[in-house]
Design an enzyme around this catalytic site. Structure first.
Site, PDB file in Angstrom:
ATOM      1  N   LYS A   4       6.182  -4.474 -10.794  1.00  0.00           N
ATOM      2  CA  LYS A   4       5.868  -4.124 -12.176  1.00  0.00           C
ATOM      3  C   LYS A   4       5.452  -2.642 -12.260  1.00  0.00           C
ATOM      4  O   LYS A   4       5.946  -1.888 -13.078  1.00  0.00           O
ATOM      5  CB  LYS A   4       4.694  -5.011 -12.613  1.00  0.00           C
ATOM      6  CG  LYS A   4       4.595  -5.290 -14.066  1.00  0.00           C
ATOM      7  CD  LYS A   4       3.347  -6.094 -14.367  1.00  0.00           C
ATOM      8  CE  LYS A   4       3.427  -7.549 -13.958  1.00  0.00           C
ATOM      9  NZ  LYS A   4       2.281  -8.325 -14.485  1.00  0.00           N
ATOM     10  N   LYS A  19      -3.516  -8.788  -6.528  1.00  0.00           N
ATOM     11  CA  LYS A  19      -3.937  -9.810  -7.495  1.00  0.00           C
ATOM     12  C   LYS A  19      -5.107 -10.580  -6.914  1.00  0.00           C
ATOM     13  O   LYS A  19      -5.246 -10.696  -5.701  1.00  0.00           O
ATOM     14  CB  LYS A  19      -2.785 -10.790  -7.765  1.00  0.00           C
ATOM     15  CG  LYS A  19      -2.934 -11.549  -9.061  1.00  0.00           C
ATOM     16  CD  LYS A  19      -2.492 -10.669 -10.205  1.00  0.00           C
ATOM     17  CE  LYS A  19      -2.421 -11.365 -11.515  1.00  0.00           C
ATOM     18  NZ  LYS A  19      -1.584 -10.598 -12.446  1.00  0.00           N
ATOM     19  N   LYS A  62      -3.360  -2.461  -7.484  1.00  0.00           N
ATOM     20  CA  LYS A  62      -3.850  -2.837  -8.808  1.00  0.00           C
ATOM     21  C   LYS A  62      -3.326  -4.196  -9.224  1.00  0.00           C
ATOM     22  O   LYS A  62      -2.173  -4.541  -8.948  1.00  0.00           O
ATOM     23  CB  LYS A  62      -3.341  -1.762  -9.799  1.00  0.00           C
ATOM     24  CG  LYS A  62      -3.768  -1.912 -11.206  1.00  0.00           C
ATOM     25  CD  LYS A  62      -4.913  -0.981 -11.544  1.00  0.00           C
ATOM     26  CE  LYS A  62      -5.546  -1.285 -12.878  1.00  0.00           C
ATOM     27  NZ  LYS A  62      -6.257  -2.567 -12.887  1.00  0.00           N
ATOM     28  N   HIS A 106       0.823  -1.215   0.000  1.00  0.00           N
ATOM     29  CA  HIS A 106       0.000   0.000   0.000  1.00  0.00           C
ATOM     30  C   HIS A 106       0.858   1.266   0.000  1.00  0.00           C
ATOM     31  O   HIS A 106       0.412   2.297   0.482  1.00  0.00           O
ATOM     32  CB  HIS A 106      -0.925   0.000   1.221  1.00  0.00           C
ATOM     33  CG  HIS A 106      -1.920  -1.115   1.188  1.00  0.00           C
ATOM     34  ND1 HIS A 106      -1.798  -2.237   1.973  1.00  0.00           N
ATOM     35  CD2 HIS A 106      -3.035  -1.301   0.457  1.00  0.00           C
ATOM     36  CE1 HIS A 106      -2.809  -3.065   1.722  1.00  0.00           C
ATOM     37  NE2 HIS A 106      -3.566  -2.515   0.803  1.00  0.00           N
TER      38      HIS A 106
HETATM   39  N1  GLU Z   1      -3.249  -8.979 -15.268  1.00  0.00           N
HETATM   40  C1  GLU Z   1      -2.346  -8.069 -15.877  1.00  0.00           C
HETATM   41  C2  GLU Z   1      -0.957  -8.206 -15.283  1.00  0.00           C
HETATM   42  O1  GLU Z   1      -0.614  -9.215 -14.722  1.00  0.00           O
HETATM   43  C3  GLU Z   1      -2.868  -6.647 -15.874  1.00  0.00           C
HETATM   44  C4  GLU Z   1      -3.044  -6.017 -14.550  1.00  0.00           C
HETATM   45  C5  GLU Z   1      -3.784  -4.692 -14.594  1.00  0.00           C
HETATM   46  O2  GLU Z   1      -4.018  -4.178 -15.671  1.00  0.00           O
HETATM   47  O3  GLU Z   1      -4.103  -4.192 -13.519  1.00  0.00           O
HETATM   48  O4  GLU Z   1      -0.126  -7.348 -15.435  1.00  0.00           O
END
Ligand code: GLU
Length: 477
Positions: free
Chosen positions: A100, A112, A76, A70
């Site tokens: 990422k 996730k 996301k 956080h």
């Molecule tokens: N599921 C995709 C990833 O692993 C996209 C995640 C997203 O757009 O929030 O990067």
């Protein structure tokens, strides 16, 4: 923090991510406590709920949402529907999302979700019910919201599920101002953005293109620069693999091998991607494609001769067992975690360049970020400025024509006076993000001679950015 237990001597996916993290953390100067805070998952929500199947039967569904970090809000990451979903996998994927987002400067923390189902075993109304119920569970525990946690598609999900999620959210949170921003990857009609569907694959293409553009690196591999003529094997022609292969093919690469779960095919002279996809659709299998060798053991396809290998399916595909037989000189990770640390060690010793997942497949979340911005601003990118720009460009062209006495031909003229549409802006933002991030992580590797690979450089980049953010927040006074 207690060490995670490994099963049968194999490290788990989350352990693999922690392993990569630890290798990189040694190249940073952050205190141990801060590194621990960055490394582990902040919140893990495991749920079960029933779904009606048939008229008088029920199935209990197991599902997860993990919020890894956080240090920025919202968090996301996608939602995956697969029988292999488990807590460890979702934790690993959530952690990867944090790193990422940091690498490509998308201002989100990582998260996730996963539902442990085989979508093919459920009817459309059942899938809709499962998705809506999962969303309601997330709302109850405050695990979704434009400012809190924003899911997206992943393996086994698409724009369809995202529309159900957005609709469920808007029904329950009926007074929310920005309900569409609770999820990305939606259909255009529901507040989605043009270019999101192909974004991850396009990002994989840009990542590969940048990697092969560096003469110094290509020389070491004995390859020329540029995509043109490069022989490529791709694993997975789902959303990520298909678009990656498509853009590579359009740029002149030769797709020599394609692996899917039912088997793989190989032809050293090249396979036409769309013909293969058509063949698979009509026969139900990739095998038996004209003039191609069949591999019933699909993983063998990855071991065939090529310049570039793109695993774009699932995690743990290249391990210490098959890494010695991989012939590719460059690997771009379209999937999350396709190479284990032990597999990577072998590949790096052979001199293979690995363009790592935490950078290579970040195109999806980059365009998700643009979609989220669109949803918060309630206006399509390009809507306000397009005509204004076109009028100004036209003025310049006409002034040039008057001053020179020459006329610009109509094709060139149309190019010059074109004002940017949403898709132009999305593609420009995606390309710029992927190109700058590649050179940023390569620079980190070049600056520190002890860093031998791009993954470690990517993790160092991410750890430094997340650490900076936590320190600025002041939670470590
Ligand atoms: N599921 C995709 C990833 O692993 C996209 C995640 C997203 O757009 O929030 O990067």
């Amino acid at each position: 923090m207690a060490k995670l237990k490994s099963k049968n001597n194999h490290t788990s996916f989350f352990e693999n991510v922690l392993n990569f993290f630890d290798t990189a953390a040694k190249h940073t100067k952050h205190p141990e406590g801060l590194l621990e805070q960055i490394k582990y998952c902040n919140s893990v929500y495991r749920m079960t709920f029933p779904v009606r199947v048939g008229t008088d039967n029920y199935k209990v569904i197991e599902a997860y949402r993990v919020e890894h970090s956080h240090h920025k809000s919202p968090v996301k990451g996608g939602i995956r529907y697969s029988v292999s979903v488990n807590q460890d996998e979702v934790m690993a994927l959530a952690a990867l999302m944090t790193f990422k987002c940091a690498v490509v400067d998308v201002p989100f923390g990582g998260a996730k979700g996963g539902i442990k189902i085989d979508p093919k075993e459920f009817t459309l109304p059942q899938l809709e019910r499962i998705t809506r119920r999962y969303t309601a569970e997330l709302i109850k525990k405050n695990f979704i919201g434009p400012q809190i946690d924003v899911p997206a598609p992943d393996y086994g999900t698409s724009a369809r599920e995202m529309a159900w999620i957005a609709d469920t959210y808007s029904q329950i949170k009926y007074d929310a101002v920005d309900p569409a921003g609770c999820v990305t990857g939606k259909p255009i009609s529901q507040g989605g953005i043009r270019g999101r569907k192909e974004a991850t694959g396009k990002g994989v293409f840009y990542a590969t293109r940048e990697a092969v553009s560096v003469e110094e690196d290509m020389k070491k591999l004995g390859l020329s620069t540029g995509i043109e003529g490069k022989k490529i094997i791709i694993q997975g022609v789902g959303n990520v693999g298909y678009y990656a292969a498509k853009f590579l093919e359009e740029a002149g690469a030769v797709i020599v091998g394609i692996a899917e779960y039912e088997g793989g095919i190989y032809n050293k002279n090249g396979l036409k991607l769309d013909e293969v996809v058509k063949h698979r659709k009509s026969t139900g299998s990739i095998l038996g494609f004209k003039n191609a060798a069949d591999f019933k053991n699909t993983i063998k396809t990855l071991e065939q001769s090529c310049d570039i290998l793109i695993p774009a399916a699932l995690e743990n595909q290249i391990t210490k067992d098959n890494a010695p037989r991989i012939k590719a000189k460059l690997i771009t990770e379209g999937a999350n975690g396709p190479i284990t640390p032990a597999g990577e060690k072998i590949l790096l010793e052979k001199g293979v360049i690995i363009v790592p997942d935490l950078y290579a497949n970040a195109g999806g979340v980059t365009v998700s970020y643009f979609e989220w911005l669109k949803n918060l601003s309630h206006v399509r990118f390009g809507r306000m400025g397009k005509r204004f720009d076109e009028a100004a460009f036209k003025n310049i062209v006409e002034t040039m024509e008057q001053l020179t006495g020459k006329t610009i031909n109509s094709a060139r003229r149309n190019l010059l006076i074109h004002g940017a549409d949403e898709i132009d802006l999305v593609n420009s933002g995606l390309e710029d993000t992927m190109c700058s991030a590649y050179h940023e992580i390569r620079e980190i590797k070049m600056r520190n001679k002890k860093i031998k690979d791009l993954r470690t450089a990517g993790y160092v980049d991410a750890i430094d950015k997340v650490a900076d953010s936590y320190l600025a927040l002041g939670i470590f006074p």
